[in-house]
Design a protein around this motif. Sequence first.
Motif, PDB file in Angstrom:
ATOM      1  N   THR A   3     -74.402   7.373 -56.139  1.00  0.00           N
ATOM      2  CA  THR A   3     -75.538   6.965 -56.979  1.00  0.00           C
ATOM      3  C   THR A   3     -75.037   6.348 -58.289  1.00  0.00           C
ATOM      4  O   THR A   3     -75.580   5.359 -58.767  1.00  0.00           O
ATOM      5  CB  THR A   3     -76.423   8.193 -57.309  1.00  0.00           C
ATOM      6  N   ASP A   4     -73.962   6.983 -58.852  1.00  0.00           N
ATOM      7  CA  ASP A   4     -73.394   6.470 -60.115  1.00  0.00           C
ATOM      8  C   ASP A   4     -72.871   5.044 -59.958  1.00  0.00           C
ATOM      9  O   ASP A   4     -73.120   4.192 -60.809  1.00  0.00           O
ATOM     10  CB  ASP A   4     -72.212   7.364 -60.540  1.00  0.00           C
ATOM     11  N   ALA A   5     -72.135   4.827 -58.867  1.00  0.00           N
ATOM     12  CA  ALA A   5     -71.550   3.496 -58.629  1.00  0.00           C
ATOM     13  C   ALA A   5     -72.661   2.470 -58.386  1.00  0.00           C
ATOM     14  O   ALA A   5     -72.577   1.326 -58.856  1.00  0.00           O
ATOM     15  CB  ALA A   5     -70.593   3.546 -57.451  1.00  0.00           C
ATOM     16  N   ALA A   6     -73.697   2.880 -57.691  1.00  0.00           N
ATOM     17  CA  ALA A   6     -74.812   1.965 -57.407  1.00  0.00           C
ATOM     18  C   ALA A   6     -75.514   1.594 -58.710  1.00  0.00           C
ATOM     19  O   ALA A   6     -75.856   0.426 -58.943  1.00  0.00           O
ATOM     20  CB  ALA A   6     -75.796   2.615 -56.439  1.00  0.00           C
ATOM     21  N   ARG A   7     -75.691   2.567 -59.583  1.00  0.00           N
ATOM     22  CA  ARG A   7     -76.337   2.326 -60.890  1.00  0.00           C
ATOM     23  C   ARG A   7     -75.468   1.390 -61.736  1.00  0.00           C
ATOM     24  O   ARG A   7     -75.981   0.462 -62.380  1.00  0.00           O
ATOM     25  CB  ARG A   7     -76.559   3.689 -61.600  1.00  0.00           C
ATOM     26  N   ALA A   8     -74.150   1.634 -61.711  1.00  0.00           N
ATOM     27  CA  ALA A   8     -73.234   0.774 -62.476  1.00  0.00           C
ATOM     28  C   ALA A   8     -73.313  -0.660 -61.960  1.00  0.00           C
ATOM     29  O   ALA A   8     -73.333  -1.618 -62.739  1.00  0.00           O
ATOM     30  CB  ALA A   8     -71.809   1.312 -62.387  1.00  0.00           C
ATOM     31  N   ALA A   9     -73.395  -0.819 -60.634  1.00  0.00           N
ATOM     32  CA  ALA A   9     -73.473  -2.165 -60.038  1.00  0.00           C
ATOM     33  C   ALA A   9     -74.762  -2.859 -60.475  1.00  0.00           C
ATOM     34  O   ALA A   9     -74.780  -4.071 -60.743  1.00  0.00           O
ATOM     35  CB  ALA A   9     -73.393  -2.070 -58.519  1.00  0.00           C
TER      36      ALA A   9
END
Length: 98
Positions: A3-9
């Motif tokens: 979820t964190d990586a998706a939000r960063a993207a």
Amino acid sequence: MTTDAARAAEILADHRASIDRLDAILVYTLAERFKHTQEVGVLKATHDLPPSDPAREEIQIARLESLSKSAGLDPEFAKSFLNFVIEEVIRHHKKHKS
Ligand SMILES: C=C(O[C@@H]1C=C(C(=O)O)C=C[C@H]1O)C(=O)O
């Protein structure tokens, strides 16, 4: 993707969309500026005026320095950018003369 990586993207994509919009504004603004300086070049060539005007440039640099400070932009960067643009303008003006 976590979820964190998706939000960063997502955030990265938003920033890049803003950067692309601002780059387009810069290009159109510069093109508009060059249209005016080309007209100035024609006027100067017609009336036998010198291609560069160091006194006017000094005023512009001081103004840009003050604008940069209030905008939070490095004034030294703004100064070298303006000098870079003016150099190109003067190159065009010299061509009008020849
Ligand atoms: C456009 C002019 O010609 C030159 C280019 C300048 C510029 O690009 O801002 C400023 C002064 C001149 O050296 C002008 O004289 O106004």
